[in-house]
Design a protein around this motif. Sequence first.
Motif, PDB file in Angstrom:
ATOM      1  N   GLU A   1     -18.833   5.965  52.776  1.00 35.39           N
ATOM      2  CA  GLU A   1     -17.591   6.668  53.086  1.00 35.39           C
ATOM      3  C   GLU A   1     -17.772   7.745  54.149  1.00 35.39           C
ATOM      4  OE1 GLU A   1     -17.491   4.818  49.158  1.00 35.39           O
ATOM      5  OE2 GLU A   1     -18.877   6.231  50.106  1.00 35.39           O
ATOM      6  N   GLU A   2     -19.002   8.192  54.366  1.00 34.63           N
ATOM      7  CA  GLU A   2     -19.228   9.282  55.324  1.00 34.63           C
ATOM      8  C   GLU A   2     -18.963   8.840  56.762  1.00 34.63           C
ATOM      9  OE1 GLU A   2     -22.479  12.811  56.271  1.00 34.63           O
ATOM     10  OE2 GLU A   2     -23.081  11.117  55.016  1.00 34.63           O
ATOM     11  N   VAL A   3     -19.021   7.561  57.023  1.00 33.83           N
ATOM     12  CA  VAL A   3     -18.749   7.078  58.378  1.00 33.83           C
ATOM     13  C   VAL A   3     -17.378   7.567  58.848  1.00 33.83           C
ATOM     14  CG1 VAL A   3     -18.382   5.031  59.805  1.00 33.83           C
ATOM     15  CG2 VAL A   3     -20.225   5.066  58.109  1.00 33.83           C
ATOM     16  N   GLY A   4     -16.394   7.559  57.946  1.00 29.59           N
ATOM     17  CA  GLY A   4     -15.045   7.979  58.298  1.00 29.59           C
ATOM     18  C   GLY A   4     -14.883   9.482  58.418  1.00 29.59           C
TER      19      GLY A   4
ATOM     20  N   VAL B   1     -23.084  -0.392  56.905  1.00 27.02           N
ATOM     21  CA  VAL B   1     -22.929   0.968  57.422  1.00 27.02           C
ATOM     22  C   VAL B   1     -23.196   0.996  58.931  1.00 27.02           C
ATOM     23  CG1 VAL B   1     -23.693   3.359  57.228  1.00 27.02           C
ATOM     24  CG2 VAL B   1     -23.549   1.938  55.183  1.00 27.02           C
ATOM     25  N   LEU B   2     -24.208   0.284  59.381  1.00 27.65           N
ATOM     26  CA  LEU B   2     -24.485   0.228  60.824  1.00 27.65           C
ATOM     27  C   LEU B   2     -23.298  -0.373  61.577  1.00 27.65           C
ATOM     28  CD1 LEU B   2     -28.216  -0.948  60.871  1.00 27.65           C
ATOM     29  CD2 LEU B   2     -27.354   1.311  61.514  1.00 27.65           C
ATOM     30  N   LYS B   3     -22.730  -1.426  61.024  1.00 26.33           N
ATOM     31  CA  LYS B   3     -21.583  -2.079  61.656  1.00 26.33           C
ATOM     32  C   LYS B   3     -20.385  -1.139  61.697  1.00 26.33           C
ATOM     33  CE  LYS B   3     -18.812  -6.349  61.253  1.00 26.33           C
ATOM     34  NZ  LYS B   3     -17.467  -5.795  60.952  1.00 26.33           N
ATOM     35  N   ALA B   4     -20.150  -0.422  60.588  1.00 26.89           N
ATOM     36  CA  ALA B   4     -19.023   0.507  60.531  1.00 26.89           C
ATOM     37  C   ALA B   4     -19.197   1.639  61.534  1.00 26.89           C
ATOM     38  CB  ALA B   4     -18.887   1.066  59.114  1.00 26.89           C
ATOM     39  N   LEU B   5     -20.414   2.137  61.690  1.00 21.56           N
ATOM     40  CA  LEU B   5     -20.671   3.201  62.658  1.00 21.56           C
ATOM     41  C   LEU B   5     -20.330   2.736  64.073  1.00 21.56           C
ATOM     42  CD1 LEU B   5     -24.056   4.635  61.329  1.00 21.56           C
ATOM     43  CD2 LEU B   5     -21.933   5.929  61.597  1.00 21.56           C
ATOM     44  N   ARG B   6     -20.796   1.560  64.418  1.00 18.49           N
ATOM     45  CA  ARG B   6     -20.569   1.064  65.782  1.00 18.49           C
ATOM     46  C   ARG B   6     -19.097   0.779  66.030  1.00 18.49           C
ATOM     47  NH1 ARG B   6     -25.899  -2.352  64.585  1.00 18.49           N
ATOM     48  NH2 ARG B   6     -27.432  -0.862  65.452  1.00 18.49           N
TER      49      ARG B   6
ATOM     50  N   HIS C   1     -19.356   5.346  67.067  1.00 17.24           N
ATOM     51  CA  HIS C   1     -20.515   6.221  66.948  1.00 17.24           C
ATOM     52  C   HIS C   1     -21.760   5.528  67.503  1.00 17.24           C
ATOM     53  CE1 HIS C   1     -18.030   8.816  64.558  1.00 17.24           C
ATOM     54  NE2 HIS C   1     -17.870   7.902  63.611  1.00 17.24           N
ATOM     55  N   ARG C   2     -22.777   6.312  67.776  1.00 17.80           N
ATOM     56  CA  ARG C   2     -24.054   5.769  68.242  1.00 17.80           C
ATOM     57  C   ARG C   2     -24.983   5.664  67.037  1.00 17.80           C
ATOM     58  NH1 ARG C   2     -27.842   8.698  72.806  1.00 17.80           N
ATOM     59  NH2 ARG C   2     -29.661   7.299  72.656  1.00 17.80           N
ATOM     60  N   ALA C   3     -25.152   4.463  66.531  1.00 23.52           N
ATOM     61  CA  ALA C   3     -26.006   4.226  65.367  1.00 23.52           C
ATOM     62  C   ALA C   3     -27.456   4.144  65.833  1.00 23.52           C
ATOM     63  CB  ALA C   3     -25.594   2.945  64.653  1.00 23.52           C
TER      64      ALA C   3
END
Length: 378
Positions: free
Chosen positions: A114-117, A160-165, A169-171
């Motif tokens: 959830e922190e990605v958001g 999580v990596l996919k959600a960041l990108r 964001h820069r994963a």
Amino acid sequence: MLSTDLLRDAAERFGTPLYVYDADELDAGLERVRAAFGGARVFFAVKANPNLSLLKHMAGAGLGFDCVSYGELCRAEFLGLAGERIISNGPAKSQAEYDLGARLGVTFIVDRVEEVGLLPPRSRALVRVNPALQISTHDHLATGSAASKFGVTPEQVPLVLKALREAGHRALGLHVHIGSAIRDAQDFTAAYARLAELRSQTGPLEVFDAGGGWGIGADLHGIAREARHAAGVFDAELWVEPGRYLVAPAGVLLTTVVGVKRTGRNFCLVDAGMTELIRPMMYGAAHPLTPLWGGTQVETWDVAGPACESGDLLARDVPLPEPSRGDLLVIGEAGAYGAAMSTTYLTRARPAEVLRRSGEWQLIRRREEPQELWQTEL
């Protein structure tokens, strides 16, 4: 440890309880880390000891800071650090941490899906992974166990990596920190291997952050070899985050004997206790003790502090010569999580801290006065 004469001099000048640090030992610890980890980027875990003078010393040596609170980010900003020299870590960051982190351009450690958001736009981020292992340390220090509150599961990493990108964001890569005061190098080997298994799902990454947590006396070169191998699996730059390993051996707590008591057990009563050093009570931590007095009659003593708590014991069953009022006792390996975790419980003023550098004493935190402790109370 500094010489007996220097420690006696510090106690006479500044009183006790007193935290004493040795700049030469700080530098020696950093050299050990750099010799083992080579060109890895080093971030000091500020929570181990946030004293501004020590942080300034480390920043001058080229270290970045691993911060786990808004206050620690403020300390980094005060010292002029920003950008890639700061990591913002922690499982429940406040909005103030996100805002200040965005202004400073820090690297955020994502601790849950959830922190990605919650991240500021276009953040740099690492994904903290919990390898869910049995860790050979106290349960309260085992952040890489299945019961720990930290990190995402290995199975969640691709998501999580996919959600960041997708969020812009820069994963950068992956982060793992399995605990503190860990001496068994096999724990680190197992953790790094568990993350390396994810390579087929993540592809190459920019950064592999191997955390810290190496116990004093651990096989640092062996741990470093495994960390470098894991970073190589991802074609990534290696980052590390030592805290206690750097500052614990560089600091001691000086305390004065105030009396003795024999009530079925022998108690050596001293002027430092759980309010100055809570690790023995909280973690069952065993610190080396060195009496600065002599004597031929050695008995077993419990070293007890002044707090009105049965658990206020700095050590049990310690062989000591007969103590007398006014004798000095040195509590070693106290440079980490000592002064940093000291409290004002019982309206006890926190102790002074001094640094021995270039042959001189430097007072880096003055002793508090009781009146200062209630100035914010209404």
